[in-house]
Design a protein around this motif. Structure first.
Motif, short mmCIF file in Angstrom:
data_model
loop_
_atom_site.label_atom_id
_atom_site.label_comp_id
_atom_site.label_asym_id
_atom_site.label_seq_id
_atom_site.Cartn_x
_atom_site.Cartn_y
_atom_site.Cartn_z
N ARG A 84 -14.59 -2.09 -10.15
CA ARG A 84 -14.70 -1.28 -11.35
C ARG A 84 -13.30 -1.03 -11.88
NH1 ARG A 84 -19.14 -2.68 -10.42
NH2 ARG A 84 -21.05 -1.47 -10.29
N ARG A 85 -13.18 -0.28 -12.94
CA ARG A 85 -11.85 0.11 -13.40
C ARG A 85 -11.13 0.84 -12.27
NH1 ARG A 85 -14.76 0.17 -18.12
NH2 ARG A 85 -13.73 -0.86 -19.88
N GLY A 86 -9.86 0.54 -12.11
CA GLY A 86 -9.09 1.14 -11.03
C GLY A 86 -9.10 0.32 -9.75
N PHE A 87 -9.72 -0.87 -9.78
CA PHE A 87 -9.82 -1.68 -8.57
C PHE A 87 -8.45 -1.99 -7.98
CE2 PHE A 87 -9.96 -5.83 -6.45
CZ PHE A 87 -10.96 -5.63 -5.52
N PHE A 88 -7.50 -2.45 -8.79
CA PHE A 88 -6.17 -2.76 -8.27
C PHE A 88 -5.47 -1.52 -7.75
CE2 PHE A 88 -6.45 -6.54 -11.16
CZ PHE A 88 -6.40 -7.49 -10.16
N ARG A 89 -5.60 -0.43 -8.47
CA ARG A 89 -4.94 0.81 -8.05
C ARG A 89 -5.45 1.27 -6.69
NH1 ARG A 89 -6.65 3.70 -11.91
NH2 ARG A 89 -8.34 4.72 -10.80
N GLU A 90 -6.75 1.13 -6.47
CA GLU A 90 -7.35 1.63 -5.23
C GLU A 90 -7.30 0.63 -4.07
OE1 GLU A 90 -8.22 4.64 -4.88
OE2 GLU A 90 -8.12 5.27 -6.98
N THR A 91 -6.99 -0.61 -4.35
CA THR A 91 -6.98 -1.61 -3.28
C THR A 91 -5.58 -2.16 -3.06
OG1 THR A 91 -7.62 -3.35 -4.87
CG2 THR A 91 -9.39 -2.26 -3.65
N LEU A 92 -5.16 -3.09 -3.88
CA LEU A 92 -3.86 -3.73 -3.71
C LEU A 92 -2.71 -2.72 -3.74
CD1 LEU A 92 -2.47 -6.59 -3.54
CD2 LEU A 92 -2.15 -6.37 -5.99
N ASN A 93 -2.68 -1.90 -4.77
CA ASN A 93 -1.55 -0.98 -4.93
C ASN A 93 -1.64 0.24 -4.04
OD1 ASN A 93 -0.37 -2.68 -6.80
ND2 ASN A 93 -1.38 -1.71 -8.55
N ALA A 94 -2.78 0.44 -3.38
CA ALA A 94 -2.91 1.51 -2.40
C ALA A 94 -2.66 1.01 -0.98
CB ALA A 94 -4.31 2.13 -2.49
N GLY A 95 -2.35 -0.28 -0.84
CA GLY A 95 -2.04 -0.83 0.46
C GLY A 95 -3.24 -1.21 1.31
N ARG A 96 -4.44 -1.20 0.72
CA ARG A 96 -5.61 -1.61 1.49
C ARG A 96 -5.68 -3.12 1.67
NH1 ARG A 96 -7.63 2.98 -1.37
NH2 ARG A 96 -8.57 4.47 0.08
N CYS A 97 -4.98 -3.84 0.80
CA CYS A 97 -4.90 -5.29 0.91
C CYS A 97 -3.64 -5.71 0.17
CB CYS A 97 -6.12 -5.98 0.33
SG CYS A 97 -6.59 -5.38 -1.31
N ASP A 98 -3.17 -6.91 0.47
CA ASP A 98 -1.92 -7.39 -0.10
C ASP A 98 -2.11 -8.58 -1.03
OD1 ASP A 98 -0.43 -5.50 1.41
OD2 ASP A 98 -0.69 -6.78 3.15
N VAL A 99 -3.29 -9.15 -1.05
CA VAL A 99 -3.56 -10.30 -1.90
C VAL A 99 -4.91 -10.13 -2.55
CG1 VAL A 99 -3.84 -12.81 -2.00
CG2 VAL A 99 -2.21 -11.82 -0.40
N VAL A 100 -5.02 -10.41 -3.84
CA VAL A 100 -6.29 -10.36 -4.55
C VAL A 100 -6.62 -11.76 -5.03
CG1 VAL A 100 -7.54 -9.41 -6.53
CG2 VAL A 100 -5.90 -7.99 -5.29
N MET A 101 -7.76 -12.25 -4.66
CA MET A 101 -8.17 -13.59 -5.05
C MET A 101 -9.01 -13.53 -6.32
SD MET A 101 -9.03 -15.11 -1.30
CE MET A 101 -8.79 -16.78 -1.86
N GLY A 102 -8.86 -14.55 -7.16
CA GLY A 102 -9.69 -14.62 -8.36
C GLY A 102 -9.20 -13.74 -9.48
N VAL A 103 -7.91 -13.83 -9.83
CA VAL A 103 -7.36 -13.04 -10.92
C VAL A 103 -6.81 -13.97 -12.00
CG1 VAL A 103 -6.75 -11.19 -9.33
CG2 VAL A 103 -5.02 -12.86 -9.98
N PRO A 104 -6.72 -13.49 -13.23
CA PRO A 104 -6.11 -14.32 -14.28
C PRO A 104 -4.64 -14.59 -13.97
CG PRO A 104 -7.37 -12.52 -15.23
CD PRO A 104 -7.26 -12.23 -13.77
#
Length: 286
Positions: A84-104
């Protein structure tokens, strides 16, 4: 790009949200530092977002994460997070993961790898109707019911909605939320369900979603990539899809680039398996 397809490309695409890369954030992976113990790929992914990811690890991005893990000799572990909105903020940028697959590719809030595919929005019709829709400027659209996906609010305008509005076709549009009822499987598929039920005559959706859910045994669908005219706004409908990391993490980004290069053929076969339509590198715009 997952339930968002290429959707967080919004700001890079002049404020438009894309469905699911997808509009296509299928999953995310991260590597622990080698000194911290066994190598680990931590994956943040939506548990209910086929064809990109689900909790049973049946999606395209689940399979890609597994491929990357094997190549790096890493164990894959998931953290599930609705896209949802805020996905990057709550995952990648919160340190829950370091790589996001399937992005523009080139998404401003991340650093991205080389693209591993380029896809487009498509028109989906029932073969029995013998419709030949290829462009938003096709006169036939003025007499059809058009199904589109909505992300909600002005900021959530998707490229197809923007294109239809510019052509005075909003009175022909039926909207289906990208987020829909999350208790049901794969919420972004609702627009294609509507086509199968006869609620709309043509659906406009992100190509990977259409390629996966437009099953021949259901309505014998015809899937046609958009052929938009070049307009003054230059709003894109085709997107190169890559893997994203936090800005500044060049070591990891380059390591992922090497995996994507080495396993290019396997990745293309994986895309074929999921029915992902691909387009040439030339940019197509509304």
């Amino acid at each position: 790009m997952s339930s968002h397809f290429p959707d967080r490309v919004a700001r890079a695409a002049r404020g438009l949200l894309l469905p699911g890369l997808a509009l296509a954030l299928a999953g995310a992976v991260s590597l622990e530092h080698p000194m911290a113990g066994p190598t680990l790929l931590r994956v943040c992914a939506d548990p209910n977002n086929l064809p990109f990811s689900n909790s049973r690890q049946e999606g395209l991005e689940n399979r890609l994460a597994a491929l990357v893990g094997r190549e790096l000799g890493a164990r894959v572990a998931y953290t599930w997070w609705p896209q949802r909105r805020g996905f990057f903020r709550e995952t990648l940028n919160a340190g829950r993961c370091d790589v996001v697959m399937g992005v523009p590719a080139g998404l401003e809030v991340l650093a991205t790898t080389r693209p591993y595919y380029r896809s487009t929005y498509v028109f989906v019709t029932r073969s029995a109707d013998s419709l030949q829709v290829r462009s938003f400027d096709d006169p036939v659209l003025h007499r059809l019911r058009i199904g589109v996906q909505l992300a909600g609010g002005a900021e959530g305008t998707t490229p197809p909605v923007y294109a239809l509005a510019r052509r005075g076709l909003m009175d022909r549009v039926e909207g289906y939320s990208l987020y829909a009822d999350y208790a049901r499987p794969n919420p972004p598929a609702r627009v294609l369900d509507a086509l199968a039920r006869g609620e709309v005559d043509v659906a406009v959706t992100w190509g990977p979603l259409a390629g996966y859910f437009a099953q021949p045994e259901a309505v014998r669908p015809r899937v046609v990539p958009l052929a938009p005219a070049i307009g003054p706004t230059g709003v894109p409908v085709t997107f190169a899809i890559a893997v994203g990391v936090r800005k500044g993490d060049e070591r990891l980004r380059l390591a992922l680039d090497r995996v994507l290069d080495r396993r290019h053929l396997e990745i293309q076969q994986l895309l074929d398996h999921y029915g992902v339509p691909r387009v040439a590198a030339a940019e197509e715009r509304l």
